[in-house]
Design an enzyme around this catalytic site. Structure first.
Site, PDB file in Angstrom:
ATOM      1  N   THR A   7      -8.071 -41.684  -3.005  1.00 39.99           N
ATOM      2  CA  THR A   7      -6.745 -41.077  -2.882  1.00 39.99           C
ATOM      3  C   THR A   7      -6.895 -39.784  -2.102  1.00 39.99           C
ATOM      4  O   THR A   7      -7.783 -38.982  -2.413  1.00 39.99           O
ATOM      5  CB  THR A   7      -6.177 -40.738  -4.280  1.00 39.99           C
ATOM      6  OG1 THR A   7      -6.242 -41.904  -5.090  1.00 39.99           O
ATOM      7  CG2 THR A   7      -4.731 -40.268  -4.186  1.00 39.99           C
ATOM      8  N   ALA A  46      -6.315 -32.217   1.063  1.00 38.76           N
ATOM      9  CA  ALA A  46      -6.791 -33.263   1.981  1.00 38.76           C
ATOM     10  C   ALA A  46      -8.286 -33.088   2.270  1.00 38.76           C
ATOM     11  O   ALA A  46      -8.829 -31.980   2.162  1.00 38.76           O
ATOM     12  CB  ALA A  46      -5.993 -33.177   3.285  1.00 38.76           C
ATOM     13  N   SER A  47      -8.921 -34.197   2.604  1.00 40.54           N
ATOM     14  CA  SER A  47     -10.333 -34.209   3.036  1.00 40.54           C
ATOM     15  C   SER A  47     -11.283 -33.635   1.995  1.00 40.54           C
ATOM     16  O   SER A  47     -12.336 -33.103   2.339  1.00 40.54           O
ATOM     17  CB  SER A  47     -10.518 -33.436   4.354  1.00 40.54           C
ATOM     18  OG  SER A  47      -9.566 -33.852   5.296  1.00 40.54           O
ATOM     19  N   ARG A  48     -10.876 -33.707   0.731  1.00 35.25           N
ATOM     20  CA  ARG A  48     -11.716 -33.217  -0.377  1.00 35.25           C
ATOM     21  C   ARG A  48     -11.942 -31.700  -0.322  1.00 35.25           C
ATOM     22  O   ARG A  48     -12.848 -31.190  -0.983  1.00 35.25           O
ATOM     23  CB  ARG A  48     -13.071 -33.953  -0.421  1.00 35.25           C
ATOM     24  CG  ARG A  48     -12.934 -35.461  -0.680  1.00 35.25           C
ATOM     25  CD  ARG A  48     -12.335 -35.694  -2.060  1.00 35.25           C
ATOM     26  NE  ARG A  48     -12.243 -37.095  -2.425  1.00 35.25           N
ATOM     27  CZ  ARG A  48     -11.101 -37.813  -2.369  1.00 35.25           C
ATOM     28  NH1 ARG A  48      -9.978 -37.275  -1.945  1.00 35.25           N
ATOM     29  NH2 ARG A  48     -11.085 -39.072  -2.760  1.00 35.25           N
ATOM     30  N   LEU A  49     -11.134 -30.997   0.468  1.00 34.40           N
ATOM     31  CA  LEU A  49     -11.262 -29.527   0.527  1.00 34.40           C
ATOM     32  C   LEU A  49     -10.236 -28.913  -0.441  1.00 34.40           C
ATOM     33  O   LEU A  49      -9.271 -28.265  -0.037  1.00 34.40           O
ATOM     34  CB  LEU A  49     -11.060 -29.032   1.967  1.00 34.40           C
ATOM     35  CG  LEU A  49     -12.174 -29.486   2.928  1.00 34.40           C
ATOM     36  CD1 LEU A  49     -11.920 -28.970   4.334  1.00 34.40           C
ATOM     37  CD2 LEU A  49     -13.547 -29.006   2.440  1.00 34.40           C
TER      38      LEU A  49
END
Ligand SMILES: Cc1cc2nc3c(=O)[nH]c(=O)nc-3n(C[C@H](O)[C@H](O)[C@H](O)COP(=O)(O)O)c2cc1C
Length: 213
Positions: free
Chosen positions: A8, A190-193
């Site tokens: 996700t 977003a982008s695991r950041l």
């Protein structure tokens, strides 16, 4: 099913230092309010971790029943596994996960039992059936079978029905207050950041820090 491919991307929101402010408990109350408004199922459900005598953490869900004066309150059986572990070691952690808001809140701290009068106030606000259930349950003890539990419950229910007020709070049932020393707010990005803002209590004051995701 390949569970490693479940992914996700979190894009709903963000969390800044300005939003978090200087008091994590005030900010927690705001996020909790948003979780309730968002219609999340069991928004007050939190994972409570305690530590066994052998040093092994043990986690279960309990319900938050109050957030006042910077402390979090829950109710349980003092002779349950968690109750005994908290007697041996009052250090605990609490965790809320509100997936629809892509948020997690994580607490570290210490608990103490609240007064009998305070436990009474909540116990007697509960429905008759829940009060009977609390009397019948020897929480965390091994029992023979389900029928035994149902039989004890039905028998007490029938006995007390003519005088529901006579169902007294068991001495070993009551509340705990959790006093946090650390609180971390996590907002998925977003982008695991992800955004992570942690507060630590240092010499009685909250210190705010941003953590790497
Ligand atoms: C949604 C949910 C809410 C729960 N709320 C409570 C609660 O407020 N108090 C409680 O003692 N147990 C609650 N439980 C049950 C606990 O998770 C646990 O099974 C029980 O307290 C025994 O834990 P222990 O043996 O580690 O002491 C809840 C469970 C779920 C899934």
């Amino acid at each position: 099913m390949n569970i490693s491919s479940i992914r996700t991307d979190y894009v709903r929101s963000s969390l800044s230092e300005d939003e978090a402010g200087g008091n994590p408990m005030q900010f927690f109350d705001r996020w909790l309010g948003e979780a309730i408004s968002a219609g999340i199922i069991e928004p007050t459900a939190m994972a409570l971790s305690t530590i066994s005598e052998a040093g092994i953490p043990s986690t279960r869900i309990v319900l938050l029943k109050g957030s006042e004066n910077g402390k979090l309150r829950f109710y349980t059986n003092y002779d349950s596994d968690k109750g005994r572990q908290l007697t041996g070691n009052p250090a605990a952690s609490l965790l809320f996960f509100w997936p629809q808001l892509e948020r997690q809140v994580r607490f570290g701290g210490y608990v103490h039992q609240i007064s009998g009068d305070e436990s009474d106030a909540y116990f007697y606000s509960r429905p008759f059936e829940s009060r009977v259930g609390a009397v019948v349950s020897q929480q965390s003890r091994v029992i023979g079978n389900r029928e035994e539990l149902d039989r004890d419950y039905e028998a007490l229910l029938e006995k007390m029905r003519p005088d529901p007020e006579a169902v007294r709070r068991p001495e070993n049932w009551g509340g705990y207050e959790f006093d946090p020393v650390s609180v971390e707010f996590w907002q998925g990005r977003a982008s695991r950041l992800h955004d992570r803002i942690r507060f630590r209590k240092v010499a009685g004051e909250w210190v705010r820090e941003r953590l790497s995701p």
